[in-house]
Each structure stands twice: as C-alpha cells, then as structure tokens.
Design a protein around this motif. Structure first.
Motif, PDB file in Angstrom:
ATOM      1  N   ARG A 184       0.853  -1.187   0.000  1.00  0.00           N
ATOM      2  CA  ARG A 184       0.000   0.000   0.000  1.00  0.00           C
ATOM      3  C   ARG A 184       0.891   1.239   0.000  1.00  0.00           C
ATOM      4  O   ARG A 184       2.107   1.152   0.170  1.00  0.00           O
ATOM      5  CB  ARG A 184      -0.911   0.024   1.234  1.00  0.00           C
ATOM      6  N   GLY A 185       0.265   2.380  -0.202  1.00  0.00           N
ATOM      7  CA  GLY A 185       0.970   3.639  -0.066  1.00  0.00           C
ATOM      8  C   GLY A 185       1.667   4.088  -1.340  1.00  0.00           C
ATOM      9  O   GLY A 185       1.294   3.729  -2.457  1.00  0.00           O
ATOM     10  N   TYR A 186       2.700   4.880  -1.152  1.00  0.00           N
ATOM     11  CA  TYR A 186       3.424   5.513  -2.252  1.00  0.00           C
ATOM     12  C   TYR A 186       4.644   4.686  -2.643  1.00  0.00           C
ATOM     13  O   TYR A 186       5.537   4.461  -1.819  1.00  0.00           O
ATOM     14  CB  TYR A 186       3.867   6.920  -1.839  1.00  0.00           C
ATOM     15  N   GLU A 207      15.507   6.578   2.241  1.00  0.00           N
ATOM     16  CA  GLU A 207      15.570   7.873   2.919  1.00  0.00           C
ATOM     17  C   GLU A 207      14.278   8.661   2.738  1.00  0.00           C
ATOM     18  O   GLU A 207      13.857   9.391   3.645  1.00  0.00           O
ATOM     19  CB  GLU A 207      16.749   8.686   2.367  1.00  0.00           C
ATOM     20  N   LEU A 208      13.652   8.517   1.575  1.00  0.00           N
ATOM     21  CA  LEU A 208      12.402   9.227   1.300  1.00  0.00           C
ATOM     22  C   LEU A 208      11.215   8.608   2.029  1.00  0.00           C
ATOM     23  O   LEU A 208      10.138   9.202   2.068  1.00  0.00           O
ATOM     24  CB  LEU A 208      12.131   9.242  -0.206  1.00  0.00           C
ATOM     25  N   GLY A 209      11.396   7.418   2.565  1.00  0.00           N
ATOM     26  CA  GLY A 209      10.326   6.777   3.325  1.00  0.00           C
ATOM     27  C   GLY A 209       9.260   6.115   2.489  1.00  0.00           C
ATOM     28  O   GLY A 209       8.124   5.947   2.943  1.00  0.00           O
ATOM     29  N   VAL A 210       9.608   5.703   1.261  1.00  0.00           N
ATOM     30  CA  VAL A 210       8.605   5.084   0.396  1.00  0.00           C
ATOM     31  C   VAL A 210       8.075   3.803   1.026  1.00  0.00           C
ATOM     32  O   VAL A 210       8.714   3.196   1.883  1.00  0.00           O
ATOM     33  CB  VAL A 210       9.161   4.806  -1.015  1.00  0.00           C
ATOM     34  N   HIS A 211       6.913   3.392   0.569  1.00  0.00           N
ATOM     35  CA  HIS A 211       6.234   2.235   1.166  1.00  0.00           C
ATOM     36  C   HIS A 211       6.421   0.953   0.362  1.00  0.00           C
ATOM     37  O   HIS A 211       5.914  -0.107   0.752  1.00  0.00           O
ATOM     38  CB  HIS A 211       4.748   2.556   1.320  1.00  0.00           C
ATOM     39  N   GLY A 212       7.123   1.043  -0.766  1.00  0.00           N
ATOM     40  CA  GLY A 212       7.392  -0.108  -1.611  1.00  0.00           C
ATOM     41  C   GLY A 212       8.097   0.381  -2.860  1.00  0.00           C
ATOM     42  O   GLY A 212       8.241   1.593  -3.073  1.00  0.00           O
ATOM     43  N   GLU A 224      18.342  -7.903  -2.579  1.00  0.00           N
ATOM     44  CA  GLU A 224      19.414  -7.992  -1.581  1.00  0.00           C
ATOM     45  C   GLU A 224      19.569  -6.681  -0.825  1.00  0.00           C
ATOM     46  O   GLU A 224      19.727  -6.668   0.403  1.00  0.00           O
ATOM     47  CB  GLU A 224      20.734  -8.341  -2.272  1.00  0.00           C
ATOM     48  N   HIS A 225      19.526  -5.570  -1.538  1.00  0.00           N
ATOM     49  CA  HIS A 225      19.846  -4.281  -0.932  1.00  0.00           C
ATOM     50  C   HIS A 225      18.701  -3.775  -0.064  1.00  0.00           C
ATOM     51  O   HIS A 225      18.936  -3.247   1.026  1.00  0.00           O
ATOM     52  CB  HIS A 225      20.173  -3.270  -2.028  1.00  0.00           C
ATOM     53  N   VAL A 226      17.470  -3.932  -0.523  1.00  0.00           N
ATOM     54  CA  VAL A 226      16.324  -3.493   0.284  1.00  0.00           C
ATOM     55  C   VAL A 226      16.160  -4.384   1.508  1.00  0.00           C
ATOM     56  O   VAL A 226      15.817  -3.918   2.600  1.00  0.00           O
ATOM     57  CB  VAL A 226      15.046  -3.470  -0.581  1.00  0.00           C
ATOM     58  N   ASN A 227      16.369  -5.685   1.318  1.00  0.00           N
ATOM     59  CA  ASN A 227      16.436  -6.639   2.431  1.00  0.00           C
ATOM     60  C   ASN A 227      15.231  -6.542   3.362  1.00  0.00           C
ATOM     61  O   ASN A 227      15.363  -6.521   4.587  1.00  0.00           O
ATOM     62  CB  ASN A 227      17.740  -6.415   3.218  1.00  0.00           C
ATOM     63  N   GLY A 228      14.034  -6.464   2.768  1.00  0.00           N
ATOM     64  CA  GLY A 228      12.821  -6.505   3.562  1.00  0.00           C
ATOM     65  C   GLY A 228      12.379  -5.195   4.170  1.00  0.00           C
ATOM     66  O   GLY A 228      11.396  -5.154   4.920  1.00  0.00           O
ATOM     67  N   ALA A 229      13.076  -4.084   3.863  1.00  0.00           N
ATOM     68  CA  ALA A 229      12.689  -2.788   4.435  1.00  0.00           C
ATOM     69  C   ALA A 229      11.320  -2.348   3.927  1.00  0.00           C
ATOM     70  O   ALA A 229      10.578  -1.642   4.631  1.00  0.00           O
ATOM     71  CB  ALA A 229      13.740  -1.732   4.107  1.00  0.00           C
ATOM     72  N   PHE A 230      10.990  -2.718   2.709  1.00  0.00           N
ATOM     73  CA  PHE A 230       9.669  -2.457   2.121  1.00  0.00           C
ATOM     74  C   PHE A 230       9.486  -3.444   0.984  1.00  0.00           C
ATOM     75  O   PHE A 230      10.452  -4.090   0.543  1.00  0.00           O
ATOM     76  CB  PHE A 230       9.533  -1.002   1.641  1.00  0.00           C
TER      77      PHE A 230
END
Length: 304
Positions: A8-10, A38-43, A70-76
């Motif tokens: 969901r989201g941006y 850093e921008l706080g995106v949701h996906g 690999e780099h996002v590693n579950g952050a979104f």
C-alpha cells in the motif's frame, strides 16, 4: 516475503540507472534504492515501464532484480517487473525474481501483439500456473495497445496467484467502475493522490499509487501517511501540491510534457542530484530547450 495485504501507499517505479555510455550502473542502482529508503517510500517497483525493461538484456534484468532484493532486504516490498513478449520469457524471469527474494512480480499483456481478452487471460493463466508467487496485473494501454476491461480484470483477479492490479488506464472513469466491482477482492494501485482519490479510497477501495522516479515523493509519502491517520486536511494539502507538480510534468495518457517520460524523469533526477542515470537507446536525453523548461517546473515546485 512481505504479503500483499501490506502492499500500500506511495511506491516509486524505479528507473534503471545507466551510465552516459549506456552501461548498467549497479553502484548507482544501490544508491537509488538508498534514496528511496531515505524518502520513506512504502514499496518499490523494479524493471517496470520506468525501468526500461525492454532496453535491457535478460541477464541485466535478473541482476537489477537480484540487487534490489538484496539491498532493500525486507525494508519495504519489492515487486519486480517481468513483462515479455512470450509466456516463456515471463516465466523464466518470474521464477528468477522470486528465487532472489522478490515479494511479487508484475507484468503486462505482451506488447505489440494486441491479443484478444481471451488470449490475455490465457497468457496470465499460463504464467500463474508455472510461477507460484504473488502477481500484480499491469494494465498499461499506452505500452501494450490494449486496455483491459473490468470483465477481464475480474477473470484475472480470480486466479489464485493474482493479488494486485496496477491500473494505468488513462480513462479514470473506467478505473472507478473496475474498482467499484473488484476493489474488495484485490490490492489496487492507481492515482489516488488527489482530493478525488481520498473519496475513492474511502468508498470504493484502492491502496496505493506508483509514480515514475519518485519526483513527488515529498508529497506522495506524507499524503498516504496523513490519510491513514485520518488527518484528511493534511492529506488534501499534499494532494493539491502533488497534483500541481504532476500536471506540470505529465499529460494525458502519461505522456511527458518536456520530452519522453523516462528521459524527462532521469533528467529531473540528475538536476536534483539523484542517482537516476541516463536513458538507454532508443531513448535519448532531453535537449537544451526541454531541460530549461523542466528546470522551471522544478523551481516552481520548490525542488530546485
């Protein structure tokens, strides 16, 4: 794997960073993914239309997807575009993306072929039966020359693997008809970052918006976060600013107003010091006149 009920989201539809000589730049790609965090995106959507998937080799597409997971590693959530001209291509890319840790895959009907709706259904069903993973259907008439009807989308949403729809039809009224019928059955992404979109999400459904390059993230991210908190007045302010910025950059049917859409996005990102890279042939960089016009827009909206 982040489940679809958390999609969901941006979300940015990421660009794929190429160096000025056309090389794929994976270092710049990692920097772009850091920027999104850093921008706080949701996906994030990888290797979609803004990612110039059609200009990459199959191995490059796999490398871009692998590095992203690999780099996002579950952050979104990371959803990987695997569009192709044949189901075999889509199946191969889809299996590879999911094996590398993608939260889902996205693909359009095969471009150029102009298949019938029944052919589109069987195309998606064949892939779904071969790739056991969450799938986002991408209705992209500008790039495929076919606009999926509500009836077709209803058939596709009934496939067990289809959990989401990115509905990029330029006919917003058609999207609302689709959402009214199917909004409770699937996660929908479309342009909801407007005053109208607030009412649409309240009454019909719709979970998020995907924008090429994240140039308006400063309004897209807080719009959804204010909406989720019930701070509707704040959401309206961000919706108005987002809409004004987008209206100065994108016309009907997602056409760039200062050059081809992807070249425009990448030129703007470079002006902002962001790691968007350069477009790859057949696309070309903006000329001086287009760059000057784009700079005026970025200054008008407080980005420069």
């Amino acid at each position: 794997m982040i489940p679809a009920d958390r999609w969901r989201g941006y979300w940015p539809a990421a660009t794929t960073p190429f160096a000025q000589d056309g090389r794929l730049d994976l270092t710049m790609w990692r920097e772009q993914l850091d920027l999104y965090q850093e921008l706080g995106v949701h996906g994030v959507l990888v290797n979609g239309s803004s990612g110039e998937w059609y200009a990459q080799t199959s191995q490059e597409r796999r490398d871009v997807a692998r590095v992203a997971c690999e780099h996002v590693n579950g952050a979104f959530p990371v959803v990987v575009g695997v569009s192709g001209f044949t189901p075999d291509t889509v199946i191969d890319l889809g299996r590879a993306a999911l094996a590398d840790g993608a939260d889902g895959i996205l693909f359009t009907p095969p471009p150029y072929a102009r298949p019938t709706e029944d052919e589109i259904y069987h195309f998606y069903r064949e892939v779904a039966e071969a790739v056991d993973g969450p799938t986002m259907v991408y209705n992209w008439p500008r790039g495929t020359a076919v606009n999926m009807s509500t009836d077709l989308l209803e058939r596709l949403v009934a496939l067990p693997q289809v959990v989401s729809v990115k509905d990029s039809t330029p006919e917003y009224g058609e999207h609302l008809d689709t959402l009214a019928r199917l909004g409770s059955r699937s996660v929908f992404f479309a342009n909801y970052i407007t005053r109208l979109g607030i009412g649409v999400m309240d009454q019909l459904g719709g979970q998020g918006s995907i924008e090429g390059g994240a140039l308006a993230a400063q309004h897209g991210v807080p719009f959804f976060e204010a909406y989720w908190k019930g701070e509707i007045d704040v959401a309206r302010v961000h919706a108005d600013r987002y809409d004004a910025q987008q209206s100065d950059m994108i016309g009907y049917n997602f056409v760039g107003l200062h050059g081809s859409q992807i070249s425009q996005i990448k030129a703007a990102m470079r002006m902002l010091g962001q790691p968007g890279g350069w477009p790859r042939r057949p696309l070309r960089d903006l000329d001086e006149h287009a760059v000057a016009g784009l700079r005026i827009v970025l200054e008008r909206h407080g980005l420069l």
